[in-house]
Design an enzyme around this catalytic site. Structure first.
Site, PDB file in Angstrom:
ATOM      1  N   LYS A  94       0.841  -1.203   0.000  1.00 35.59           N
ATOM      2  CA  LYS A  94       0.000   0.000   0.000  1.00 35.59           C
ATOM      3  C   LYS A  94       0.878   1.256   0.000  1.00 35.59           C
ATOM      4  O   LYS A  94       0.598   2.224  -0.706  1.00 35.59           O
ATOM      5  CB  LYS A  94      -0.940  -0.012   1.215  1.00 35.59           C
ATOM      6  CG  LYS A  94      -2.048  -1.038   1.083  1.00 35.59           C
ATOM      7  CD  LYS A  94      -2.870  -1.234   2.354  1.00 35.59           C
ATOM      8  CE  LYS A  94      -3.868  -2.373   2.155  1.00 35.59           C
ATOM      9  NZ  LYS A  94      -4.680  -2.694   3.325  1.00 35.59           N
ATOM     10  N   ASP A 135     -10.894   2.924   3.781  1.00 37.08           N
ATOM     11  CA  ASP A 135     -11.197   1.509   3.566  1.00 37.08           C
ATOM     12  C   ASP A 135     -12.688   1.320   3.293  1.00 37.08           C
ATOM     13  O   ASP A 135     -13.104   0.272   2.807  1.00 37.08           O
ATOM     14  CB  ASP A 135     -10.835   0.685   4.813  1.00 37.08           C
ATOM     15  CG  ASP A 135      -9.527  -0.079   4.660  1.00 37.08           C
ATOM     16  OD1 ASP A 135      -9.239  -0.516   3.533  1.00 37.08           O
ATOM     17  OD2 ASP A 135      -8.824  -0.242   5.671  1.00 37.08           O
ATOM     18  N   GLN A 144      -4.856  -1.541   9.451  1.00 34.62           N
ATOM     19  CA  GLN A 144      -4.757  -2.861   8.812  1.00 34.62           C
ATOM     20  C   GLN A 144      -5.381  -3.930   9.713  1.00 34.62           C
ATOM     21  O   GLN A 144      -5.135  -3.957  10.926  1.00 34.62           O
ATOM     22  CB  GLN A 144      -3.272  -3.174   8.520  1.00 34.62           C
ATOM     23  CG  GLN A 144      -3.042  -4.460   7.762  1.00 34.62           C
ATOM     24  CD  GLN A 144      -3.610  -4.458   6.344  1.00 34.62           C
ATOM     25  OE1 GLN A 144      -3.756  -3.408   5.713  1.00 34.62           O
ATOM     26  NE2 GLN A 144      -3.935  -5.630   5.836  1.00 34.62           N
TER      27      GLN A 144
HETATM   28  N1  GUN Z   1      -7.000  -6.893   5.846  1.00 31.40           N
HETATM   29  C1  GUN Z   1      -7.325  -7.644   4.761  1.00 31.40           C
HETATM   30  N2  GUN Z   1      -7.838  -6.873   3.791  1.00 31.40           N
HETATM   31  C2  GUN Z   1      -7.847  -5.610   4.271  1.00 31.40           C
HETATM   32  C3  GUN Z   1      -8.263  -4.368   3.720  1.00 31.40           C
HETATM   33  O1  GUN Z   1      -8.758  -4.260   2.591  1.00 31.40           O
HETATM   34  N3  GUN Z   1      -8.073  -3.292   4.523  1.00 31.40           N
HETATM   35  C4  GUN Z   1      -7.562  -3.386   5.772  1.00 31.40           C
HETATM   36  N4  GUN Z   1      -7.448  -2.275   6.492  1.00 31.40           N
HETATM   37  N5  GUN Z   1      -7.176  -4.522   6.308  1.00 31.40           N
HETATM   38  C5  GUN Z   1      -7.320  -5.623   5.553  1.00 31.40           C
END
Ligand code: GUN
Length: 292
Positions: free
Chosen positions: A57, A124, A101
């Site tokens: 990311k 998100d 996350q």
């Molecule tokens: N863990 C697995 N997929 C995601 C996601 O799309 N966003 C976040 N913040 N955590 C995750």
């Protein structure tokens, strides 16, 4: 009947195209507003897969010129400490988006923490406010994976109105918001989940299958209707190191008209929509209503 081979829904290529456009867009925003959009990324603990996702990311942010602020917290971090950090980031004028996350360590209540993110910084799209906005057909910040799946579906050029979709998996972060996205697009939606009886019968009548159960090979290729669109959100690493999804790709691609590969399908689009959401949050933050 001849078995046509499915066309590939190439998420990697689509993501690259989106990122190129966003790079230009960010340059214009920096010229207009004197700063780049900012994304705060919080990770708690040392789950290796989560660290890889977060690193990817951050790399994607750099590529388009979004500034990322990293907060790597120890596994022992208390919920109070995390909430304090979120309160600070909610107030920070240089931070347009906040991402925590998942998964979080067991001693932290993830639902509570996600609700503590200011909804206008929830890039998100997990906050109940944002999911609710999508439910009432007034989308604001949309959950990244379903949003990315919709962008992939758009590239097929297929009119989705009235089509039958079956989503396999009812998670908060994929299955449920995916159902809302498809409903918004005029699709007739079924969500299958762990209590669903006869999953096969549901999948067999689907024009669109979205597999998001997190179970390798759950959706058998022989279940796929001829000419269906298959979106595979699953990602699993096999013992030999190869990556695979929730769908039996080899068999399904003999029947589907379109199918996403794993890797290179949904995954790159999820990160891309996170960047798009961060730019959208920036625009809202600075009061810019124009689109690039
Ligand atoms: N863990 C697995 N997929 C995601 C996601 O799309 N966003 C976040 N913040 N955590 C995750």
């Amino acid at each position: 009947m001849p078995n046509p081979t499915a066309k590939i829904l190439d998420g990697k290529a689509l993501a690259a195209q989106f990122k190129e456009d966003m790079q230009q867009e960010v340059q214009h925003l920096v010229a207009s507003y004197g700063r780049a959009p900012g994304l705060a990324v919080i990770i708690v603990g040392d789950d290796p897969a989560s660290h890889v996702y977060v690193k990817n990311k951050k790399i994607a942010c750099e590529k388009v010129g979004i500034k990322s602020f990293s907060h790597e917290l120890a596994h022992t971090t208390t919920q109070e400490h995390l909430l304090g950090l979120l309160a600070e980031l909610n107030r920070n004028p240089k931070v347009d988006g906040i991402l925590v996350q998942l998964p979080l360590p067991a001693h932290i209540d993830a639902d509570y923490v996600l609700k503590a993110i200011a909804s206008h910084k929830d890039v998100d799209g997990f906050h109940p406010y944002n999911v609710g906005c999508l439910a009432v057909r007034q989308p604001e910040l949309r959950s990244c994976t379903p949003y990315g799946c919709m962008k992939l579906l758009e590239t097929t050029g297929v009119d989705l109105h009235g089509k039958e979709a079956v989503i396999v998996g009812a998670s908060n972060i994929v299955g449920r918001p995916m159902a809302l996205e498809l409903l918004l697009a005029g699709v007739t939606v079924t969500i299958a989940h762990r209590f669903t009886e006869n999953l096969q019968a549901h999948v067999e009548r689907a024009d669109i299958v979205v597999a998001a159960a997190g179970k390798q090979g759950l959706v058998q290729g022989s279940w796929i209707k001829q000419g269906a669109i298959v979106i595979d959100v699953g990602i699993h690493r096999l013992e030999d190191g190869t990556l695979t999804g929730d769908v039996d790709f080899a068999e399904a691609s003999k029947r589907a008209a379109w199918i996403t590969p794993v890797p290179g399908g949904v995954g790159p689009m999820t990160i891309t929509m996170l960047l798009a959401n961060t730019i959208q949050a920036f625009r809202t933050h600075v009061g810019d209503e124009s689109t690039a």
